[in-house]
Design a protein around this motif. Structure first.
Motif, PDB file in Angstrom:
ATOM      1  N   ASN A  34      -3.384  54.502 -75.651  1.00 35.94           N
ATOM      2  CA  ASN A  34      -1.980  54.469 -76.096  1.00 35.94           C
ATOM      3  C   ASN A  34      -1.646  55.761 -76.849  1.00 35.94           C
ATOM      4  O   ASN A  34      -0.618  56.387 -76.605  1.00 35.94           O
ATOM      5  CB  ASN A  34      -1.736  53.283 -77.045  1.00 35.94           C
ATOM      6  CG  ASN A  34      -1.195  52.059 -76.329  1.00 35.94           C
ATOM      7  OD1 ASN A  34      -1.560  51.816 -75.184  1.00 35.94           O
ATOM      8  ND2 ASN A  34      -0.365  51.279 -76.979  1.00 35.94           N
ATOM      9  N   ARG A  58      -6.994  50.166 -80.247  1.00 33.41           N
ATOM     10  CA  ARG A  58      -6.224  49.395 -81.221  1.00 33.41           C
ATOM     11  C   ARG A  58      -5.633  48.152 -80.597  1.00 33.41           C
ATOM     12  O   ARG A  58      -5.156  48.175 -79.460  1.00 33.41           O
ATOM     13  CB  ARG A  58      -5.082  50.244 -81.783  1.00 33.41           C
ATOM     14  CG  ARG A  58      -5.567  51.286 -82.779  1.00 33.41           C
ATOM     15  CD  ARG A  58      -4.434  52.129 -83.300  1.00 33.41           C
ATOM     16  NE  ARG A  58      -3.639  52.701 -82.233  1.00 33.41           N
ATOM     17  CZ  ARG A  58      -2.330  52.522 -82.104  1.00 33.41           C
ATOM     18  NH1 ARG A  58      -1.665  51.775 -82.951  1.00 33.41           N
ATOM     19  NH2 ARG A  58      -1.677  53.086 -81.113  1.00 33.41           N
ATOM     20  N   GLY A  59      -5.671  47.053 -81.360  1.00 32.82           N
ATOM     21  CA  GLY A  59      -5.006  45.832 -80.950  1.00 32.82           C
ATOM     22  C   GLY A  59      -3.729  45.658 -81.755  1.00 32.82           C
ATOM     23  O   GLY A  59      -3.351  46.548 -82.529  1.00 32.82           O
ATOM     24  N   ARG A  60      -3.069  44.534 -81.595  1.00 28.68           N
ATOM     25  CA  ARG A  60      -1.855  44.259 -82.373  1.00 28.68           C
ATOM     26  C   ARG A  60      -2.223  44.058 -83.845  1.00 28.68           C
ATOM     27  O   ARG A  60      -3.348  43.710 -84.159  1.00 28.68           O
ATOM     28  CB  ARG A  60      -1.135  43.018 -81.831  1.00 28.68           C
ATOM     29  CG  ARG A  60      -0.612  43.215 -80.420  1.00 28.68           C
ATOM     30  CD  ARG A  60       0.002  41.946 -79.870  1.00 28.68           C
ATOM     31  NE  ARG A  60       1.265  41.622 -80.512  1.00 28.68           N
ATOM     32  CZ  ARG A  60       1.603  40.410 -80.934  1.00 28.68           C
ATOM     33  NH1 ARG A  60       0.769  39.398 -80.791  1.00 28.68           N
ATOM     34  NH2 ARG A  60       2.779  40.198 -81.492  1.00 28.68           N
ATOM     35  N   TRP A  65      -9.767  47.149 -81.087  1.00 30.84           N
ATOM     36  CA  TRP A  65     -10.007  46.636 -79.729  1.00 30.84           C
ATOM     37  C   TRP A  65     -11.332  47.233 -79.249  1.00 30.84           C
ATOM     38  O   TRP A  65     -11.427  48.435 -79.010  1.00 30.84           O
ATOM     39  CB  TRP A  65      -8.865  47.019 -78.787  1.00 30.84           C
ATOM     40  CG  TRP A  65      -8.974  46.323 -77.453  1.00 30.84           C
ATOM     41  CD1 TRP A  65      -9.481  46.852 -76.303  1.00 30.84           C
ATOM     42  CD2 TRP A  65      -8.582  44.975 -77.134  1.00 30.84           C
ATOM     43  NE1 TRP A  65      -9.437  45.917 -75.285  1.00 30.84           N
ATOM     44  CE2 TRP A  65      -8.882  44.757 -75.771  1.00 30.84           C
ATOM     45  CE3 TRP A  65      -8.009  43.933 -77.869  1.00 30.84           C
ATOM     46  CZ2 TRP A  65      -8.625  43.546 -75.127  1.00 30.84           C
ATOM     47  CZ3 TRP A  65      -7.758  42.719 -77.220  1.00 30.84           C
ATOM     48  CH2 TRP A  65      -8.069  42.540 -75.872  1.00 30.84           C
ATOM     49  N   SER A  76      -3.236  52.352 -70.311  1.00 32.43           N
ATOM     50  CA  SER A  76      -1.902  52.526 -70.898  1.00 32.43           C
ATOM     51  C   SER A  76      -0.997  53.184 -69.872  1.00 32.43           C
ATOM     52  O   SER A  76      -1.451  54.018 -69.076  1.00 32.43           O
ATOM     53  CB  SER A  76      -1.938  53.417 -72.145  1.00 32.43           C
ATOM     54  OG  SER A  76      -2.758  52.837 -73.126  1.00 32.43           O
ATOM     55  N   SER A  92       7.562  42.282 -73.655  1.00 38.31           N
ATOM     56  CA  SER A  92       6.134  41.950 -73.823  1.00 38.31           C
ATOM     57  C   SER A  92       5.753  40.742 -72.998  1.00 38.31           C
ATOM     58  O   SER A  92       4.641  40.663 -72.467  1.00 38.31           O
ATOM     59  CB  SER A  92       5.718  41.613 -75.247  1.00 38.31           C
ATOM     60  OG  SER A  92       6.499  42.032 -76.189  1.00 38.31           O
ATOM     61  N   CYS A 130      -2.081  42.847 -74.930  1.00 41.70           N
ATOM     62  CA  CYS A 130      -1.202  44.009 -74.713  1.00 41.70           C
ATOM     63  C   CYS A 130      -0.675  44.531 -76.042  1.00 41.70           C
ATOM     64  O   CYS A 130      -0.384  43.746 -76.949  1.00 41.70           O
ATOM     65  CB  CYS A 130       0.030  43.645 -73.886  1.00 41.70           C
ATOM     66  SG  CYS A 130      -0.303  42.686 -72.432  1.00 41.70           S
ATOM     67  N   LEU A 131      -0.537  45.840 -76.112  1.00 44.92           N
ATOM     68  CA  LEU A 131       0.047  46.500 -77.286  1.00 44.92           C
ATOM     69  C   LEU A 131       1.167  47.399 -76.772  1.00 44.92           C
ATOM     70  O   LEU A 131       0.897  48.402 -76.112  1.00 44.92           O
ATOM     71  CB  LEU A 131      -1.023  47.336 -77.996  1.00 44.92           C
ATOM     72  CG  LEU A 131      -0.567  48.130 -79.203  1.00 44.92           C
ATOM     73  CD1 LEU A 131      -0.142  47.195 -80.330  1.00 44.92           C
ATOM     74  CD2 LEU A 131      -1.685  49.050 -79.690  1.00 44.92           C
ATOM     75  N   GLU A 133       4.473  49.788 -77.362  1.00 42.44           N
ATOM     76  CA  GLU A 133       5.087  50.633 -78.383  1.00 42.44           C
ATOM     77  C   GLU A 133       6.282  51.343 -77.771  1.00 42.44           C
ATOM     78  O   GLU A 133       6.208  51.829 -76.636  1.00 42.44           O
ATOM     79  CB  GLU A 133       4.066  51.641 -78.904  1.00 42.44           C
ATOM     80  CG  GLU A 133       2.853  50.931 -79.494  1.00 42.44           C
ATOM     81  CD  GLU A 133       1.783  51.898 -79.980  1.00 42.44           C
ATOM     82  OE1 GLU A 133       1.911  52.392 -81.097  1.00 42.44           O
ATOM     83  OE2 GLU A 133       0.832  52.143 -79.224  1.00 42.44           O
ATOM     84  N   ASP A 252       2.430  36.982 -85.406  1.00 38.10           N
ATOM     85  CA  ASP A 252       1.054  36.711 -85.017  1.00 38.10           C
ATOM     86  C   ASP A 252       0.885  35.194 -85.035  1.00 38.10           C
ATOM     87  O   ASP A 252       0.901  34.580 -86.098  1.00 38.10           O
ATOM     88  CB  ASP A 252       0.148  37.391 -86.061  1.00 38.10           C
ATOM     89  CG  ASP A 252      -1.288  37.438 -85.616  1.00 38.10           C
ATOM     90  OD1 ASP A 252      -1.550  37.193 -84.425  1.00 38.10           O
ATOM     91  OD2 ASP A 252      -2.150  37.727 -86.468  1.00 38.10           O
TER      92      ASP A 252
END
Ligand code: BTN
Length: 262
Positions: A34, A58-60, A65, A76, A92, A130-131, A133, A252
């Motif tokens: 990402n 990175r995760g949410r 991750w 990504s 999302s 999924c992340l 942005e 979350d």
């Protein structure tokens, strides 16, 4: 292990259906796919980055991750959106539907659900996340970075799982990535043209939260309630313990251990 390979990925995409040029960065190692795409200058077209491993995946909500070398998909895509940003409500959820559609082509149609907004679960164990942005100045065209992690060939334990755990065989990640790009493109075009409402029935068929008691942690505090489903823009509808309805755009979510309510 079959390494990431652009020709194999492209062979699984019907490129006549993709209206923009498609660029690939397939890397051995990177901090985060990402972040790699975020740091690129604006580009025409769709830019994909996948890596064999991420050192700072990175995760949410700032989570890590885990990205072991050569085992899973760390994907990504940087996508330009020429339409108004309001077209992206429910993005999302639609991305997770595209991931689920992709996975269903690899011998695991049953028992896949989505935990709003975008965790793909198999028997309540997490298979993919999924992340997303948004890169925007508030003007069009906007760009989105869609980051997807899919556990493919790792051996994992509850609460995680992989395609290997489920199907008892190794999978070629290139094949899955090709199908993922194909479905993402199709689903994003449908979202922009028709809005999230077009996907509502599809969502309801795989909604893993409806009828469950959950807690949601939000910047304003923790909310508990029973999930009613999602509305026409993909917001989560919860009725709290006082009977007050809430429509949530992000958060979350944690499933409580209780049985679903009818
Ligand atoms: C989550 O479930 O918390 C989201 C996980 C998203 C992980 C993917 S792996 C590829 C891309 N690069 C990242 O650093 N994160 C996403």
């Amino acid at each position: 292990m079959i390494p990431l390979n652009e020709n194999i990925i492209r062979s699984h995409i019907d490129e006549t259906k993709i209206n923009h040029p498609l660029y690939f960065h397939l890397l051995d190692t990177i901090h985060s796919t990402n972040r790699f795409l975020k740091d690129l200058p604006p580009t025409e077209g769709i830019v994909i980055c996948c890596a064999e491993t991420q050192t700072q995946g990175r995760g949410r909500f700032g989570r890590v991750w885990h990205s072991p070398f050569g085992e899973n998909i760390y994907f990504s895509a940087r996508w330009r959106i020429d339409e108004a940003l309001s077209c992206l409500s429910g993005l999302s959820l639609v991305v997770s539907l595209a991931v689920l559609k992709t996975l269903s082509e690899f011998d695991i149609k049953d028992n896949l659900t989505i935990k709003w907004p975008n965790d793909i679960l198999w028997h309540k164990q997490k298979l993919s996340g999924c992340l997303i942005e948004l890169l925007t100045t508030g003007k069009t065209p906007a760009e989105v970075i869609i980051g997807i992690g899919i556990n493919v060939n790792s051996k994992l334990d509850d609460p995680w799982c992989s395609l290997l755990n489920i199907t008892k065989k190794q999978h070629d990640r290139n094949h899955i990535i090709g199908r993922l790009i194909h479905h993402l493109n199709q689903y994003l075009q449908q979202l922009i043209t028709n809005g999230f409402v077009f996907f509502l029935e599809q969502w309801q068929a795989v909604d893993g939260l409806k009828g469950h008691l959950i807690t949601v942690s939000q910047p304003t505090g923790i909310l508990s309630g029973i999930v009613q489903g999602v509305n026409n823009t993909g917001q989560l509808i919860i009725i709290d313990t006082n009977g007050t309805p809430h429509n949530l755009s992000s958060g979350d979510t944690t499933l409580s251990k209780n049985k679903p309510r009818t």
